[in-house]
Design an enzyme around this catalytic site. Sequence first.
Site, PDB file in Angstrom:
ATOM      1  N   LEU A  12       0.835  -1.207   0.000  1.00 39.74           N
ATOM      2  CA  LEU A  12       0.000   0.000   0.000  1.00 39.74           C
ATOM      3  C   LEU A  12       0.868   1.255   0.000  1.00 39.74           C
ATOM      4  O   LEU A  12       1.723   1.426   0.864  1.00 39.74           O
ATOM      5  CB  LEU A  12      -0.920   0.006   1.224  1.00 39.74           C
ATOM      6  CG  LEU A  12      -1.802  -1.238   1.414  1.00 39.74           C
ATOM      7  CD1 LEU A  12      -2.817  -0.987   2.533  1.00 39.74           C
ATOM      8  CD2 LEU A  12      -2.507  -1.623   0.116  1.00 39.74           C
ATOM      9  N   ALA A  14      -0.675   4.487  -1.312  1.00 40.38           N
ATOM     10  CA  ALA A  14      -1.556   5.509  -1.884  1.00 40.38           C
ATOM     11  C   ALA A  14      -1.728   6.721  -0.974  1.00 40.38           C
ATOM     12  O   ALA A  14      -2.212   7.763  -1.399  1.00 40.38           O
ATOM     13  CB  ALA A  14      -2.922   4.902  -2.183  1.00 40.38           C
ATOM     14  N   ARG A  19       2.701  14.489   6.808  1.00 39.03           N
ATOM     15  CA  ARG A  19       3.637  14.921   7.855  1.00 39.03           C
ATOM     16  C   ARG A  19       5.087  15.026   7.360  1.00 39.03           C
ATOM     17  O   ARG A  19       5.939  15.592   8.029  1.00 39.03           O
ATOM     18  CB  ARG A  19       3.566  13.971   9.057  1.00 39.03           C
ATOM     19  CG  ARG A  19       2.405  14.318   9.988  1.00 39.03           C
ATOM     20  CD  ARG A  19       2.298  13.331  11.132  1.00 39.03           C
ATOM     21  NE  ARG A  19       1.720  12.060  10.680  1.00 39.03           N
ATOM     22  CZ  ARG A  19       1.708  10.953  11.419  1.00 39.03           C
ATOM     23  NH1 ARG A  19       2.264  10.943  12.608  1.00 39.03           N
ATOM     24  NH2 ARG A  19       1.158   9.849  10.952  1.00 39.03           N
ATOM     25  N   GLY A 108       4.178   0.593   1.942  1.00 39.12           N
ATOM     26  CA  GLY A 108       5.320   1.154   1.214  1.00 39.12           C
ATOM     27  C   GLY A 108       6.198   2.065   2.051  1.00 39.12           C
ATOM     28  O   GLY A 108       7.257   2.496   1.591  1.00 39.12           O
ATOM     29  N   GLY A 146      -3.847   0.628  15.743  1.00 42.91           N
ATOM     30  CA  GLY A 146      -4.961  -0.288  15.951  1.00 42.91           C
ATOM     31  C   GLY A 146      -4.568  -1.310  17.015  1.00 42.91           C
ATOM     32  O   GLY A 146      -3.435  -1.782  17.041  1.00 42.91           O
ATOM     33  N   GLU A 162      -9.404   0.410  15.883  1.00 39.42           N
ATOM     34  CA  GLU A 162      -8.526   1.561  15.648  1.00 39.42           C
ATOM     35  C   GLU A 162      -8.488   2.442  16.884  1.00 39.42           C
ATOM     36  O   GLU A 162      -9.489   2.545  17.609  1.00 39.42           O
ATOM     37  CB  GLU A 162      -9.024   2.356  14.441  1.00 39.42           C
ATOM     38  CG  GLU A 162      -8.828   1.649  13.121  1.00 39.42           C
ATOM     39  CD  GLU A 162      -7.389   1.250  12.925  1.00 39.42           C
ATOM     40  OE1 GLU A 162      -6.529   2.131  12.746  1.00 39.42           O
ATOM     41  OE2 GLU A 162      -7.092   0.038  12.960  1.00 39.42           O
ATOM     42  N   TYR A 373      45.174  16.211 -14.198  1.00 41.25           N
ATOM     43  CA  TYR A 373      43.832  15.988 -14.725  1.00 41.25           C
ATOM     44  C   TYR A 373      43.939  15.069 -15.938  1.00 41.25           C
ATOM     45  O   TYR A 373      44.661  15.378 -16.885  1.00 41.25           O
ATOM     46  CB  TYR A 373      43.147  17.297 -15.133  1.00 41.25           C
ATOM     47  CG  TYR A 373      41.836  17.016 -15.827  1.00 41.25           C
ATOM     48  CD1 TYR A 373      40.781  16.440 -15.135  1.00 41.25           C
ATOM     49  CD2 TYR A 373      41.671  17.264 -17.192  1.00 41.25           C
ATOM     50  CE1 TYR A 373      39.591  16.120 -15.771  1.00 41.25           C
ATOM     51  CE2 TYR A 373      40.483  16.948 -17.840  1.00 41.25           C
ATOM     52  CZ  TYR A 373      39.444  16.375 -17.122  1.00 41.25           C
ATOM     53  OH  TYR A 373      38.282  16.046 -17.750  1.00 41.25           O
ATOM     54  N   ALA A 430      59.873  17.678 -19.378  1.00 40.88           N
ATOM     55  CA  ALA A 430      59.071  18.469 -18.450  1.00 40.88           C
ATOM     56  C   ALA A 430      58.575  19.721 -19.149  1.00 40.88           C
ATOM     57  O   ALA A 430      59.301  20.332 -19.937  1.00 40.88           O
ATOM     58  CB  ALA A 430      59.888  18.843 -17.223  1.00 40.88           C
TER      59      ALA A 430
HETATM   60  C1  UD1 Z   1      -3.198   1.542   9.921  1.00 40.40           C
HETATM   61  C2  UD1 Z   1      -4.078   0.468  10.562  1.00 40.40           C
HETATM   62  C3  UD1 Z   1      -3.757   0.358  12.049  1.00 40.40           C
HETATM   63  C4  UD1 Z   1      -2.283   0.041  12.221  1.00 40.40           C
HETATM   64  C5  UD1 Z   1      -1.432   1.068  11.498  1.00 40.40           C
HETATM   65  C6  UD1 Z   1       0.022   0.667  11.513  1.00 40.40           C
HETATM   66  C7  UD1 Z   1      -6.192   0.479   9.317  1.00 40.40           C
HETATM   67  C8  UD1 Z   1      -7.594   0.934   9.311  1.00 40.40           C
HETATM   68  N1  UD1 Z   1      -5.469   0.829  10.383  1.00 40.40           N
HETATM   69  O1  UD1 Z   1      -3.531   2.762  10.549  1.00 40.40           O
HETATM   70  O2  UD1 Z   1      -4.530  -0.658  12.650  1.00 40.40           O
HETATM   71  O3  UD1 Z   1      -1.951   0.002  13.609  1.00 40.40           O
HETATM   72  O4  UD1 Z   1      -1.852   1.187  10.131  1.00 40.40           O
HETATM   73  O5  UD1 Z   1       0.783   1.688  10.963  1.00 40.40           O
HETATM   74  O6  UD1 Z   1      -5.753  -0.184   8.413  1.00 40.40           O
HETATM   75  N2  UD1 Z   1      -3.009   3.748   2.564  1.00 40.40           N
HETATM   76  C9  UD1 Z   1      -3.455   3.621   1.267  1.00 40.40           C
HETATM   77  N3  UD1 Z   1      -4.692   4.092   0.954  1.00 40.40           N
HETATM   78  C10 UD1 Z   1      -5.497   4.675   1.873  1.00 40.40           C
HETATM   79  C11 UD1 Z   1      -5.021   4.796   3.200  1.00 40.40           C
HETATM   80  C12 UD1 Z   1      -3.774   4.308   3.519  1.00 40.40           C
HETATM   81  O7  UD1 Z   1      -2.755   3.106   0.398  1.00 40.40           O
HETATM   82  O8  UD1 Z   1      -6.600   5.080   1.517  1.00 40.40           O
HETATM   83  C13 UD1 Z   1      -1.664   3.251   2.882  1.00 40.40           C
HETATM   84  C14 UD1 Z   1      -0.755   4.370   3.346  1.00 40.40           C
HETATM   85  O9  UD1 Z   1      -0.038   4.894   2.257  1.00 40.40           O
HETATM   86  C15 UD1 Z   1       0.148   3.665   4.340  1.00 40.40           C
HETATM   87  C16 UD1 Z   1      -0.710   2.552   4.889  1.00 40.40           C
HETATM   88  O10 UD1 Z   1      -1.769   2.376   3.968  1.00 40.40           O
HETATM   89  O11 UD1 Z   1       1.267   3.082   3.727  1.00 40.40           O
HETATM   90  C17 UD1 Z   1      -1.247   2.873   6.271  1.00 40.40           C
HETATM   91  O12 UD1 Z   1      -1.994   4.039   6.193  1.00 40.40           O
HETATM   92  P1  UD1 Z   1      -2.167   4.979   7.450  1.00 40.40           P
HETATM   93  O13 UD1 Z   1      -3.081   6.071   7.107  1.00 40.40           O
HETATM   94  O14 UD1 Z   1      -0.824   5.317   7.967  1.00 40.40           O
HETATM   95  O15 UD1 Z   1      -2.902   3.975   8.452  1.00 40.40           O
HETATM   96  P2  UD1 Z   1      -3.156   4.243   9.963  1.00 40.40           P
HETATM   97  O16 UD1 Z   1      -4.390   5.048  10.094  1.00 40.40           O
HETATM   98  O17 UD1 Z   1      -1.918   4.701  10.612  1.00 40.40           O
HETATM   99 CA    CA Z   2       0.583   5.096   9.755  1.00 38.40          CA
END
Ligand code: UD1
Ligand code: CA
Length: 498
Positions: A12, A14, A19, A108, A146, A162, A373, A430
Amino acid sequence: MNSHAPQAIVVLAAGAGTRMKSAVPKVLHPICGRSLLMHAVTAAAGLDPERLVVVVRHERDQVVEHLAEHAAFVRVADQDEIPGTGRAVQCGLEQVDAETGTVVVTYGDVPLLDAATLERLVAEHEGTHSAVTVLTARIPDPTGYGRILRDEAGEQVLGIVEHKDADEAQRAIDEVNSGIYAFDLAVLRSALSRIGTDNAQGEMYLTDVLAIAREDGGSVRALVTDDPVLVEGANDRVQLAQLGAEMRRRINERHMRAGVTIIDPDTTWIDADVTIGQDAVIEPGVQLQGATDIAGEAVIGPDSTLRDTVVGRGAHVVRTQALLAEIGEEATVGPYTYLRPGTVLGARGKIGGFCETKNAQIGDGAKVPHLSYVGDAEIGEGTNIGAATIFANYDGVNKHRTKVGRHVRVGSDSVLVAPVEIGDGAATGAGTVVRKDVPPGALAVNASGQRNVEGWTQRRREGTAAAEAAREALERAASGDATDASEMDTTHGEQETR
Ligand code: UD1
Ligand code: CA
């Protein structure tokens, strides 16, 4: 084929990563010579899955271009405007044709996760015939993560709540969801089709799949990692630096355990893809970057930066900056030396202090020892390039090549004006400016003749220490003293007196 090769791995990537406060997508920020995303993709690829999918949305074009350049085997899936990790995985699965098998989900932005940990997760998952196996960690401050809800026996996971949706008691749980899972593909597809967005964040939570799978009667288990940093994500630049430092420490440790001496690990920066042979010695203040490859028994440093550079067995490289260079076996380079792309130094060759080289093939045992050089050149074996020689390769419009043969002696302070060729066994005096080819065995000289204006210092610098010194020396010579000025050594370079 790997015995636990999963059907698919979905990475993942996306999310917006706000931050980081960066125009560069979070997953493209590098540590140890690779983007966060390429760390994740490399770990995933280590399991040899049938299909490796990366889900993109935020700055998708930049991310897709990066993947095309570094991991063309990856399938890209675009997430639509429906938010959440559940939706992201659903979009990812559109790139997976299979109906059964194991699917691994990773992030990712989690760079330290390695293939070995993912393999353990898949082995545990398949060995227990589970519907879902989630990788978890027990951490001192679980805020934001979570929480894992286990049954009374502690064997089965009932679900994940969560942080934002959790009550007081649930927030007290210190076992957290890493976001890395192994799923049964059929269970995952089915459960995803049934999850909604009725939660504190209005997102499709992937975590809801666990409770659904459990309610459907599947086994849902957790694998607790004893090394929580492996599942840590980089959310801002402070965490990026911390994870970078931790990865660096682990890379150094891996090399030391494999027989490389690292004198000062704290000041040694080695990128993830660098290879180093046994009994190589890395002195303090060294950065080995990109695809640099150091053979055994080589000594690098102190204070050197080598990128995409190959160093042969037993070579010594001190205080050097090198990019896309090749240094032969037992060759020596440095100090204060700049090797630019296309520098190839033969075995036992030397590029010494204050030299710069570029696109230069320097033969076995050939030496460029001081202050030179060398650009766009070929230098044959055993040739010596005198101090302060310049290969003038650029006429202001075009670059030209210089060829210097085998066992040539180029005199100090020569200028070789390209295009020009110096034959085997030839020499230059030289200060020679070589504008025409020099045949094999010939000596080229054209330094302007030397005229000595006798008594110049005494007349024109009357009263100085220099004038006094000259007068004393001449008096001593006249009185037959041992150091006769007229017998001073003039064998360095070609000279004549007019
Ligand atoms: C998520 C988990 C949480 C876990 C935490 C660990 C869920 C609902 N929650 O929370 O339980 O403890 O990760 O870090 O899954 N991403 C997408 N598309 C989206 C949203 C997120 O690709 O629509 C990807 C982000 O790029 C990232 C990862 O998913 O790599 C996690 O997304 P993030 O928003 O950080 O999840 P958390 O809310 O922190
Ligand atoms: Ca996160």
